[in-house]
Design an enzyme around this catalytic site. Structure first.
Site, mmCIF file in Angstrom:
data_model
loop_
_atom_site.group_PDB
_atom_site.id
_atom_site.type_symbol
_atom_site.label_atom_id
_atom_site.label_comp_id
_atom_site.label_asym_id
_atom_site.label_seq_id
_atom_site.Cartn_x
_atom_site.Cartn_y
_atom_site.Cartn_z
ATOM 1 N N ASP A 155 4.337 7.423 -6.069
ATOM 2 C CA ASP A 155 3.104 6.631 -6.148
ATOM 3 C C ASP A 155 3.461 5.305 -6.808
ATOM 4 O O ASP A 155 4.533 5.149 -7.382
ATOM 5 C CB ASP A 155 2.060 7.380 -6.992
ATOM 6 C CG ASP A 155 0.799 6.548 -7.232
ATOM 7 O OD1 ASP A 155 0.287 5.957 -6.258
ATOM 8 O OD2 ASP A 155 0.330 6.455 -8.378
ATOM 9 N N SER A 156 2.507 4.377 -6.744
ATOM 10 C CA SER A 156 2.709 3.094 -7.412
ATOM 11 C C SER A 156 2.819 3.275 -8.932
ATOM 12 O O SER A 156 3.328 2.393 -9.611
ATOM 13 C CB SER A 156 1.530 2.176 -7.101
ATOM 14 O OG SER A 156 0.319 2.803 -7.486
ATOM 15 N N CYS B 224 -0.042 8.066 -2.642
ATOM 16 C CA CYS B 224 -0.716 6.801 -2.911
ATOM 17 C C CYS B 224 -1.417 6.414 -1.612
ATOM 18 O O CYS B 224 -0.772 6.366 -0.551
ATOM 19 C CB CYS B 224 0.320 5.747 -3.288
ATOM 20 S SG CYS B 224 -0.319 4.066 -3.389
ATOM 21 N N THR C 75 -2.771 3.562 -0.737
ATOM 22 C CA THR C 75 -2.404 2.242 -0.240
ATOM 23 C C THR C 75 -1.063 2.312 0.496
ATOM 24 O O THR C 75 -0.920 1.786 1.613
ATOM 25 C CB THR C 75 -2.335 1.226 -1.402
ATOM 26 O OG1 THR C 75 -3.512 1.358 -2.195
ATOM 27 C CG2 THR C 75 -2.203 -0.182 -0.903
ATOM 28 N N GLU D 127 -7.479 3.927 -15.648
ATOM 29 C CA GLU D 127 -6.281 3.785 -16.482
ATOM 30 C C GLU D 127 -6.657 3.555 -17.943
ATOM 31 O O GLU D 127 -5.925 3.920 -18.860
ATOM 32 C CB GLU D 127 -5.402 2.658 -15.963
ATOM 33 C CG GLU D 127 -4.756 3.067 -14.662
ATOM 34 C CD GLU D 127 -3.580 2.221 -14.251
ATOM 35 O OE1 GLU D 127 -3.236 1.259 -14.948
ATOM 36 O OE2 GLU D 127 -3.017 2.531 -13.184
ATOM 37 N N CYS E 235 -8.505 6.989 -3.060
ATOM 38 C CA CYS E 235 -7.601 6.330 -4.005
ATOM 39 C C CYS E 235 -7.251 7.371 -5.057
ATOM 40 O O CYS E 235 -8.124 8.124 -5.504
ATOM 41 C CB CYS E 235 -8.285 5.130 -4.655
ATOM 42 S SG CYS E 235 -7.297 4.409 -5.990
ATOM 43 N N HIS F 237 -6.673 7.283 -8.122
ATOM 44 C CA HIS F 237 -7.284 7.199 -9.454
ATOM 45 C C HIS F 237 -8.719 7.725 -9.493
ATOM 46 O O HIS F 237 -9.214 8.090 -10.547
ATOM 47 C CB HIS F 237 -7.323 5.744 -9.925
ATOM 48 C CG HIS F 237 -6.007 5.213 -10.385
ATOM 49 N ND1 HIS F 237 -4.909 5.171 -9.562
ATOM 50 C CD2 HIS F 237 -5.607 4.707 -11.576
ATOM 51 C CE1 HIS F 237 -3.894 4.637 -10.233
ATOM 52 N NE2 HIS F 237 -4.297 4.354 -11.461
HETATM 53 N N1 DGL Z 1 -2.277 4.613 -6.066
HETATM 54 C C1 DGL Z 1 -3.131 3.583 -5.505
HETATM 55 C C2 DGL Z 1 -3.932 4.145 -4.318
HETATM 56 O O1 DGL Z 1 -4.116 5.341 -4.185
HETATM 57 C C3 DGL Z 1 -4.071 3.010 -6.532
HETATM 58 C C4 DGL Z 1 -3.374 2.198 -7.599
HETATM 59 C C5 DGL Z 1 -2.689 0.968 -7.048
HETATM 60 O O2 DGL Z 1 -3.381 0.055 -6.559
HETATM 61 O O3 DGL Z 1 -1.483 0.925 -7.118
HETATM 62 O O4 DGL Z 1 -4.383 3.386 -3.509
#
Ligand code: DGL
Length: 279
Positions: A11-12, A74, A76, A158, A190, A192
């Site tokens: 993940d990011s 993730c 995105t 966060e 998403c 989060h």
């Molecule tokens: N993990 C990202 C998502 O699920 C959210 C956090 C980010 O923008 O890196 O889209």
């Protein structure tokens, strides 16, 4: 046939831990390696080519760890980079969009589905297409999809502000159009957002089904392992490794609430930007 190699998850940053914890629940005996690209996070505001490059680099790292499967935890990165990874990886790649779309289609009764995500994910239209495709496969007619980017949700999650007045007001504003549209199913597209699900549920009301794509993805992983015959022998003490491209100590502090159980320890540092990739 069994395969004890680990499942690689990236993940990011820390959001993907909400997917990892669902994977742990679904397949508790599997070894896992998690990579959080915290030093280059967030992905949700970055361009397509950047996200593809980052994702390919993360894939190379996980492949170097001899994983048997890669989970793009993730939304995105799934939306932008899944095709590239699928074509280049030597192991099966799982994304979080299709499993969420399937659960949404099965859950809706009035055919009105809401999708909330980062700006990046929404702008690709990937979720909308995935829901439309799945609805068609299931022979469903008159599906209507309503999308809403909720960029501030990532920072609120966060910050640990999962159930505060600020979060409630922000969520009311973002969710208003979806409530007005009469959606009966809402996809939290998403990583989060599951942390804010209490507030999201309260605002949307009891009649709206809220979908956690992590849960849907974990079920998909479980089914895929058994289809491919690559489940592990079921370790009693599975190895659960963590890597981050930022400070391990910082990662462990922020990660704890995302993970819910099994606090990460022994996290190691690794920067995947050392890998050369061509797009
Ligand atoms: N993990 C990202 C998502 O699920 C959210 C956090 C980010 O923008 O890196 O889209």
């Amino acid at each position: 046939m069994t395969d004890n190699r680990p499942i690689g998850v990236f993940d990011s940053g820390i959001g993907g831990l909400t997917v990892l914890r669902e994977i742990w629940k679904a397949v508790p005996g599997e070894n896992t390696i998690y990579f959080g690209d915290n030093s280059r996070s967030p992905y949700g505001t970055k361009s397509r080519s950047t996200i593809i490059r980052y994702s390919l680099q993360n894939m190379k790292f996980l492949e170097s760890k001899n994983v048997k499967m890669i989970v793009i935890a993730c939304n995105t990165a799934s939306a932008y980079a899944f095709e590239e990874l699928k074509n280049r990886a030597g192991v099966p790649v799982v994304e979080v969009v299709t499993p969420g779309a399937d659960v949404a289609c099965r859950a809706t009764k009035n055919g009105r589905i809401g999708i909330i995500a980062t700006k990046g994910t929404i702008s690709t239209g990937v979720y909308k297409k995935a829901v439309e495709k799945r609805a068609e496969e299931l022979g469903m007619k008159d599906i209507e999809i309503f999308q809403q980017a909720c960029p501030l949700f990532v920072s609120l999650a966060e910050e640990g502000w999962w159930d505060t007045e600020v979060t409630r007001l922000t969520a009311e504003e973002y969710l208003k159009p979806l409530k007005e549209a009469g959606v009966d199913t809402l996809v939290m597209a998403c990583t989060h957002y599951p942390l804010l699900s209490k507030v999201i549920k309260e605002i949307m009301g009891d009649d709206v089904v809220i979908i956690n794509t992590g849960e849907a993805t974990a079920k998909f992983v479980k089914d895929l392992l058994s289809r491919e015959g690559t489940s592990s022998e079921g370790n009693i003490n599975p190895v659960r490794e963590f890597y981050t491209s930022d400070e391990p100590e910082l990662f462990e502090q922020v990660a704890a609430p995302f993970l819910g159980e099994g606090l990460p320890s022994g996290t190691k540092h690794f920067s995947t930007d050392r890998y050369e990739v061509t797009i």
